[in-house]
Enzyme design. Structure first.
Site, mmCIF file in Angstrom:
data_model
loop_
_atom_site.group_PDB
_atom_site.id
_atom_site.type_symbol
_atom_site.label_atom_id
_atom_site.label_comp_id
_atom_site.label_asym_id
_atom_site.label_seq_id
_atom_site.Cartn_x
_atom_site.Cartn_y
_atom_site.Cartn_z
ATOM 1 N N LYS A 1 0.847 -1.204 0.000
ATOM 2 C CA LYS A 1 0.000 0.000 0.000
ATOM 3 C C LYS A 1 0.880 1.250 0.000
ATOM 4 C CE LYS A 1 -3.792 -2.440 2.176
ATOM 5 N NZ LYS A 1 -4.588 -2.757 3.365
ATOM 6 N N GLN B 1 -5.269 -2.227 9.633
ATOM 7 C CA GLN B 1 -4.949 -3.473 8.950
ATOM 8 C C GLN B 1 -5.430 -4.665 9.782
ATOM 9 O OE1 GLN B 1 -3.699 -3.438 5.871
ATOM 10 N NE2 GLN B 1 -3.610 -5.654 5.679
ATOM 11 N N ASP C 1 -11.801 1.145 3.796
ATOM 12 C CA ASP C 1 -12.160 -0.273 3.656
ATOM 13 C C ASP C 1 -13.664 -0.546 3.638
ATOM 14 O OD1 ASP C 1 -9.792 -1.925 3.515
ATOM 15 O OD2 ASP C 1 -9.300 -1.191 5.522
HETATM 16 N N1 GUN Z 1 -6.124 -7.563 5.723
HETATM 17 C C1 GUN Z 1 -6.139 -8.257 4.574
HETATM 18 N N2 GUN Z 1 -6.764 -7.547 3.598
HETATM 19 C C2 GUN Z 1 -7.150 -6.381 4.169
HETATM 20 C C3 GUN Z 1 -7.865 -5.236 3.674
HETATM 21 O O1 GUN Z 1 -8.274 -5.144 2.514
HETATM 22 N N3 GUN Z 1 -8.065 -4.235 4.575
HETATM 23 C C4 GUN Z 1 -7.651 -4.313 5.867
HETATM 24 N N4 GUN Z 1 -7.914 -3.289 6.678
HETATM 25 N N5 GUN Z 1 -7.014 -5.366 6.357
HETATM 26 C C5 GUN Z 1 -6.763 -6.395 5.504
#
Ligand code: GUN
Length: 278
Positions: free
Chosen positions: A49, A93, A116
């Site tokens: 990211k 996350q 998200d």
């Molecule tokens: N853990 C694995 N994929 C994701 C995601 O798309 N967002 C978040 N916040 N955690 C994750």
């Protein structure tokens, strides 16, 4: 032999479009990521990211907490980010350590900064077909299908996995597009019975070789959202060798859904920024 759907290529196009859109902006959008503990997969996702933000011109801030951090401390920190005008997007996350109540975290992230689509009000919007902020992985699956001209309306689609992150919102978004959706999960009695009837199978479980060639119908479309680590290699849920012989279209892991998910993270940060700046 199935045609491979190239998520990496789609993601590159999406990032290029975004980079161009952000170039004239003097004040760039910003993303804050909260990482609790040192889960290896999370470290990798967060790094991806960060790299993607740097590519397109989004400011990136990472905040780390030890795995034994108190839930209230994380909640207070999110509250502070919610109030900061120079923070446009917030990601906490997942997974979080077991002592932290994910639902409380989801409720705390400001709906305006909710990259998200975790907040209940944003989820409720999804349920009624308002998808202004859509969860990044389900949106990536739909983006890939659209790019390859695969209609979902009226199709029998099996989603394997019912997580809050992927399976559940994806099923809702497919329903919004008039698909006939079956959600299978760990308590489903005979998975193959369902997958054999599907025009499209989307697997988001994290179990290597869960979907095999003898479980699919001829010319089915296969989307692999699984990510597991086997012998230090990332692998999906689909037994690629046996499935690619029967399927019409298939995604690979890596290089399929993952890169498009990251591109959607970036686009969602910018959507949040636009909501905040008018
Ligand atoms: N853990 C694995 N994929 C994701 C995601 O798309 N967002 C978040 N916040 N955690 C994750």
């Amino acid at each position: 032999m199935a045609k491979i759907m190239n998520g990496k290529k789609i993601a590159e196009e999406m990032k290029a479009r975004l980079k161009k859109k952000l170039e004239p902006l003097e004040e760039k959008p910003s993303l804050s990521v909260i990482l609790v503990g040192n889960n290896k997969a999370s470290e990798i996702y967060v790094k991806m990211k960060e790299r993607a933000c740097n590519e397109v011109g989004i400011k990136f801030n990472l905040y780390r907490f030890p795995k034994n951090v108190q839930e209230d401390e994380v909640i207070d920190f999110i509250d502070r980010l919610n109030k900061k005008p120079d923070v446009n997007g917030i990601i906490v996350q997942l997974p979080l350590p077991g002592h932290i109540d994910e639902k409380r975290i989801f409720e705390t992230i400001s709906p305006l900064k909710d990259v998200d689509c975790f907040h209940p009000s944003n989820r409720w919007k999804l349920l009624i077909g308002l998808e202004d902020i859509a969860p990044c992985t389900p949106a990536a699956v739909l983006e890939i299908l659209k790019k390859y001209g695969i209609e979902v309306g009226g199709k029998n689609i099996v989603v394997v996995g019912r997580s809050y992150l992927v399976g559940q919102p994806l099923a809702i978004m497919l329903l919004n597009r008039n698909a006939t959706v079956t959600i299978c999960h760990s308590k489903t009695r005979n998975l193959a019975e369902h997958t054999k009837k599907a025009d499209i199978i989307i697997s988001a479980v994290g179990k290597p070789d869960l979907i095999k060639g003898d479980m699919i119908s001829k010319n089915a479309v296969i989307i692999d959202v699984g990510t597991s680590r086997v012998n230090n290699k990332i692998t999906g849920d689909v037994d690629f060798k046996s499935v690619e012989k029967k399927a019409s279209y298939i995604t690979k892991v890596p290089g399929g859904v993952g890169p498009v998910t990251i591109a959607n993270v970036l686009w969602n940060v910018v959507k949040c920024y636009e909501k905040q700046t008018g």
